[in-house]
Design an enzyme around this catalytic site. Structure first.
Site, PDB file in Angstrom:
ATOM      1  CB  SER A 133      -0.958   0.002   1.186  1.00  0.00           C
ATOM      2  OG  SER A 133      -0.242  -0.053   2.396  1.00  0.00           O
ATOM      3  CG  HIS A 160      -3.804  -1.126  -1.922  1.00  0.00           C
ATOM      4  ND1 HIS A 160      -4.318   0.144  -2.002  1.00  0.00           N
ATOM      5  CD2 HIS A 160      -3.620  -1.382  -0.606  1.00  0.00           C
ATOM      6  CE1 HIS A 160      -4.422   0.655  -0.784  1.00  0.00           C
ATOM      7  NE2 HIS A 160      -4.007  -0.252   0.086  1.00  0.00           N
ATOM      8  CE  LYS A 191      -7.845  -0.219   0.812  1.00  0.00           C
ATOM      9  NZ  LYS A 191      -8.161   1.067   1.439  1.00  0.00           N
TER      10      LYS A 191
HETATM   11  C1  LIG Z   1      -3.323  -3.500   2.590  1.00  0.00           C
HETATM   12  C2  LIG Z   1      -4.591  -3.032   3.215  1.00  0.00           C
HETATM   13  N1  LIG Z   1      -5.397  -3.934   3.780  1.00  0.00           N
HETATM   14  C3  LIG Z   1      -6.568  -3.573   4.340  1.00  0.00           C
HETATM   15  C4  LIG Z   1      -6.976  -2.264   4.354  1.00  0.00           C
HETATM   16  C5  LIG Z   1      -8.283  -1.890   4.998  1.00  0.00           C
HETATM   17  O1  LIG Z   1      -9.286  -1.692   4.056  1.00  0.00           O
HETATM   18  P1  LIG Z   1     -10.605  -0.849   4.421  1.00  0.00           P
HETATM   19  O2  LIG Z   1     -10.303   0.563   4.108  1.00  0.00           O
HETATM   20  O3  LIG Z   1     -11.698  -1.435   3.599  1.00  0.00           O
HETATM   21  O4  LIG Z   1     -10.832  -1.059   5.896  1.00  0.00           O
HETATM   22  C6  LIG Z   1      -6.170  -1.285   3.772  1.00  0.00           C
HETATM   23  C7  LIG Z   1      -6.620   0.133   3.776  1.00  0.00           C
HETATM   24  O5  LIG Z   1      -5.952   1.058   3.523  1.00  0.00           O
HETATM   25  C8  LIG Z   1      -4.941  -1.666   3.198  1.00  0.00           C
HETATM   26  O6  LIG Z   1      -4.121  -0.764   2.653  1.00  0.00           O
END
Ligand SMILES: Cc1ncc(COP(=O)(O)O)c(C=O)c1O
Length: 340
Positions: A133, A160, A191
């Site tokens: 991310s 992502h 996303k």
């Molecule tokens: C790698 C990763 N996993 C999980 C999440 C969490 O997703 P959500 O925004 O749907 O809670 C994010 C959010 O930025 C993320 O970057």
């Protein structure tokens, strides 16, 4: 922002789909184990299982909670967990909750992972993001699935990469040709899909374990059904032209930033512009806002100290004009600060 229009370069709505909703409706306002599932939940879960190529899938209110819930339910006390050092906070929190014994391997360091797995006896899990991310690089999934074979399950958080990467948008595992070799997927619907919510997908037995053992599923309210219906419509839509446009924009932004003299770029739609110092990153963010570009600095603890950056994300909504304008703005801001 303060009555000014800025070009948004830090959205996770990669395919530019978010503006097409959401659809109004009434949330269920209780856990599915209390008041049952709406048909929209189960239909979406079937679609997500087909999308992931797994036996079943389970919705959570967010991607963060999908990691908390799935990892806590599937990892038994005392299991070994091998986790990439750049894994997202939700994975780190989930590992801590699970009672597993966590060993962190250096980012994408397959030699270290190999050594760890070789020494390991008993149940084990390798957990990694697909597209990381903050750096926009990809997990070495071909090597990871090979190293883990017969020794550990592979849990992939593809928040992502999902709906964005791969020929049909099935994510990083599809792009790297290892779809059948990942045991458990976790992901976000907020996303690539531009909706809201999270899910895990795996074999039926693992999904049953999550239904009955995920505290983040049992003890919280269900994803509102109108959001589930919205997500379902988005999954069914043909996003191929948007994926192509996104790839084109990402390539041009990475190339253009490098040409302008920045330490920047990646192989994905997440593009770090490395600055180093925290203050310099904040100042670059300010200068970009002056130029009409909204791109947030990312600092410790989201990234290691001394590795502050502007993290931009390409989206399919950016026109050629937006992209070239943003590159010019970066050039002017960078020159003013002596960064390029
Ligand atoms: C790698 C990763 N996993 C999980 C999440 C969490 O997703 P959500 O925004 O749907 O809670 C994010 C959010 O930025 C993320 O970057």
């Amino acid at each position: 922002m303060r009555n000014r229009k800025l070009l948004n370069l830090c959205s996770n709505d990669y395919l530019g789909l978010a503006s097409r909703g959401p659809v109004p409706g009434q949330p269920q306002a209780s856990s599915r184990l209390v008041s049952g599932s709406d048909p929209a939940h189960t239909t979406l879960e079937k679609a997500l299982a087909r999308h992931a190529g797994t036996g079943a899938a389970l919705l959570y209110p967010t991607g963060y909670m999908a990691n908390l819930g799935a990892i806590q339910a599937l990892v038994r006390k005392g299991d070994r967990i091998f986790s990439d050092e750049l894994n997202h906070a939700s994975i780190i929190d989930a590992c801590a909750l699970s009672g597993g014994r966590v060993s962190v391997y250096a980012h994408n360091d397959m030699d270290e992972l190999r050594r760890m797995l070789k020494r390991c006896r008993g149940r084990a899990h390798v957990i990694t993001e697909g597209v990381f991310s903050m750096d926009g690089d990809m997990a070495k999934l071909i090597e990871i699935t090979e190293l883990a074979r017969g020794r550990a399950s592979v849990i992939l958080d593809d928040a992502h990469g999902d709906f964005v990467c791969g020929r049909s948008g099935r994510g990083t595992a599809e792009l790297l040709g290892v779809r059948g070799k990942v045991d458990v997927y976790t992901s976000s619907l907020s996303k690539g899909l531009g909706s809201f919510g999270g899910y895990m997908a795996a074999g039926r037995d693992d999904v049953k374990l999550c239904i009955n053992g995920s505290r983040a599923f049992i003890y919280t309210s269900a994803l509102p059904a109108h959001i589930a219906r919205d997500a379902l419509r988005r999954i069914s839509a043909d996003a191929e032209p948007r994926r192509r446009k996104l790839a084109e924009n990402a390539r041009r932004l990475s190339e253009g930033l490098l040409d302008a003299g920045f330490r920047a770029g990646s192989d994905s739609h997440i593009i770090p512009v490395h600055v180093g110092g925290e203050r310099a990153a904040v100042e670059l963010g300010r200068q970009l806002a002056r130029e009409g570009v909204f791109a947030q600095p990312v600092r410790y603890p989201s990234v290691p100290r001394g590795k502050a950056r502007i993290r931009i994300s390409a989206t399919a909504r950016l026109t050629k004009g937006h992209v070239e304008g943003a590159l010019e703005a970066f050039g002017r801001a960078g020159r003013r600060l002596g960064l390029v």
